[in-house]
Every structure is written in C-alpha cells, then in structure tokens.
Scaffold this active site. Sequence first.
Site, mmCIF file in Angstrom:
data_model
loop_
_atom_site.group_PDB
_atom_site.id
_atom_site.type_symbol
_atom_site.label_atom_id
_atom_site.label_comp_id
_atom_site.label_asym_id
_atom_site.label_seq_id
_atom_site.Cartn_x
_atom_site.Cartn_y
_atom_site.Cartn_z
ATOM 1 N N LEU A 279 0.881 -1.276 0.052
ATOM 2 C CA LEU A 279 0.101 -0.007 -0.038
ATOM 3 C C LEU A 279 0.783 1.337 0.099
ATOM 4 O O LEU A 279 1.851 1.453 0.682
ATOM 5 C CB LEU A 279 -0.783 -0.030 1.129
ATOM 6 C CG LEU A 279 -1.718 1.343 1.501
ATOM 7 C CD1 LEU A 279 -2.823 1.560 0.360
ATOM 8 C CD2 LEU A 279 -2.428 1.169 2.811
ATOM 9 N N SER A 280 0.520 2.215 -0.764
ATOM 10 C CA SER A 280 1.165 3.471 -0.957
ATOM 11 C C SER A 280 2.663 3.212 -0.965
ATOM 12 O O SER A 280 3.248 2.603 -2.034
ATOM 13 C CB SER A 280 0.941 4.210 0.340
ATOM 14 O OG SER A 280 1.256 5.562 0.284
ATOM 15 N N ALA A 281 3.520 3.674 -0.134
ATOM 16 C CA ALA A 281 5.100 3.532 -0.303
ATOM 17 C C ALA A 281 5.572 2.035 -0.548
ATOM 18 O O ALA A 281 6.416 1.527 -1.211
ATOM 19 C CB ALA A 281 5.704 4.178 0.857
#
Length: 444
Positions: A279-281
């Site tokens: 998720l995300s980074a």
Amino acid sequence: MTDPSNRMQDRLADMMEATRLTAAGRLQDATDLLQRGFAGTPPRSAADHGAPAPQPHTIDLVAERVETGPAAKPESKPAFQTESPSGSAAAEEARLAEKLRKVVETVTRGIAPVLGGLGKAGPGGATPSGLVGNLGTLVSGLAGGLGPSGLNQARAPLTEGGSFTEHSFSNAAGARDYKLFVPSDARADLPLVVMLHGCTQSPDDFAAGTGMNARAEAEGFLVAYPAQSGRANGQRCWNWFQPGDQGRDSGEAGIIAGLTRALIAEHRVDPTRVYIAGLSAGGAAAVNIARAYPDLYAAVGIHSGLAAGCARDVSTALTVMRLGPVAAADGPVSTVRVPTIVFHGESDGTVNPRNGDQALAQAGIDGLTPEAAEAVSPGGLPYTRTRYADADGRVAVEGWIVRGLGHAWSGGSPAGSYTDPRGPDATRAMLDFFRANPLAAGRA
C-alpha cells in the site's frame, strides 16, 4: 532572522509529536500542540482538560526492535485494541477529530510556501530534502489518519487458528524485523504473499486493515509482513524513491528478496506461487522489487502506489505523488512481463491517480486486449475494473479505479489505518489475480 531550516526542524518535531498523540487517541492534546506551534494560540490548561497537562515528549526515531532467536514467540496480546466509542463519547471524539482536521488543513496551507523554498537548493547547493520529505509525509499522514467519524484506531488482527509471530532477518544488504502468519494447515508447497505496509503503519496494523491473515487461514497460504525501521526512514516509509533501494541485490529490495528466499526454504513454500503486494510507499516498493526479481515473484499488487523508478530522490517523489508522472519511469529493467494488479482511488489526494495509470502502462498493457466492466461495491462506491488479456486469453494485468475512494485500502477493515470498508474488496481481488498467475516456467 531565524533560519528557515531550524524553524522547520521545530515544526517537524511538533508534527511528529502530534502524530503520536493522534495515534494514541489524544485528539485534544494533538490539536493544542499544533495550535501552539503553528497558530500561536496558547494550549488549554490542565483544568480545561480535566487531566495534568502533557509533558514534553522525546522524539525517538529508532523503531522498537522485536525479540529474535531460533524459537518463534507466540502471538502477543493485541497492543492497540480499544472499545468502540458510543453515545456522547462518540460525539465528542467526532468533534475533536473535526477540530484537529481543520488545524491540520491550516498547518498545510501555512507551511506549503516554506516547504517549497526548502525544496530548492540553498547556498552552496545544499537541499534539506530529508526535512522536506519527512514534514510533507507527516502532514499528509496526520490528516489521512482521521476518518469521517473520528480517529481510525489501529487494532492487532484477530484470527482464529494459525500463528502470527515476530522474527528478524539479515543478509549482506541489511536487516529488517518481520511478522509471519502461518495457517493451521502448515503443510509443504503452500503459496506465500509478502505484504509491504504504508508509511506510519506496522505489520499488525496492515494485517488488521487488509484482513489478509483471516484469508490465509481459510485458504491455506503464508503471509510475511516486513517492518520498515525508523532508522531507515523516520516515518517508516519504504524508501521506494532511493536508487540504492530499487535494484537487485542491494538495499531494501535485496533485503526483502533475501527474506523471501529464506522463507521459501524454511517453510517449503511452492516457489511458483510467491507474490508481493503493498500500500502506498509499500506498493511502490513492491513493484520495484517485483521488477528487479521477476524470477522470484509470480505477480505484484500495487494499491495506491507508484510505478517502479518514477522517482530518484525525495524532491521528485513529492512532485510525482502530488502531480502524477513527470517522465517515463526508468525503474529496474525487466525483459519479461510481471503480472500486475493495480488498485487506486479516484479521490486519492496523497498519491495522484495518474500514478496508477503509469503503473499499468509499465506492466505492459500495450498489445493486450482490455475488457472493462462498471459496477458498484456493496458499500456504495462505483468502480471500473479493466482486465488486460494476452493472445492466449490469460489476464496478465488488471486495473481497478474506485470513485469516491481516497488514500486507503479498498474494502479494508476499520480495525486498521488507511482503509475504506465501502470500496470493493482489494484483498479478495488480489488473491484471485495471484491464484490465476503462477510463476511461468521461463521466469523461474
């Protein structure tokens, strides 16, 4: 005149402390701290709080290390379990959360010009990029941690059966702690899913939000959750934008790949069914790693993330996150297509949805046949699912764009941070995609 860099260092400390207070549920204390530091208003007195005024807190950027050793520790008692608020308590929490949200918005507007100035090279060409990156991440992380009805409390995952234990791994590239879920039916040749959390998250938090452990117990696979260290990144973000962490056999990519190989050997995992997602980074790091190791990972899942190699430093990373791709990604070069599934919220204000489009393009959708379908999730969010099939009819790439979804795991549990239960079930969709894409013989 006060040095802007020193002033922003003070602001960074205030924001980090406010983030800690928010995570602890102390919304009023976090609001007071931000108002005192950024708006110049005095904090409320101890009498106003009905409790002693908070004492200064020492900011420690070193992540707590887990116990290691040959024997795995039994599952610990949930560290973040809280009772759900109700009645007047819930209303008060919602009021405080809304007040804190407004303060964060004011802070964001106020520091934006200073951040822009600090992002430019100063005398002698020096750029305090680490300060800019950490402060920008703190602002977005603090704002994103507030749900529409108050604080999005993180709770440890509750799974009947199986084991969820703490370990540590090291190799020539470095070391990281991790948690491992092993289902009750721990026989040989089970699949493995490696899950990379987002900024400020932990393995427990990410496991709770995605519900991956419950699926692993029901369906029979292992899940590994590497934990980013505060030594490597103050906000526990995977360093997806650093060249040294993007390529094969070095940095964080080398650590995660080494951990994956160790788990395959130790638990007799099926080497053709090893997957990575984040998720995300964590999503951006996952695709860096998958493209660097196409012989190890059968497929990759990117949720609210970015294409491999789309940034090579903190300044570019912040620009790409805010505006979308500024150039063609030049990440780890792979001569083979790695099956890829991408989830992105159309309303994501942290990572521009255009980054999801670039991740799909990088996955090699040119030459594939797209088939799009519109639907509405049980929670009421419309979405478009596009499946890209090769000449044999196999879906090699899949993209989901969810309208009304922000920077959050779609269909996730409110037991974890950065989730939106209203969206289509990203965990289910990724597992279905993974199941259909074992490692091809030519890539093993």
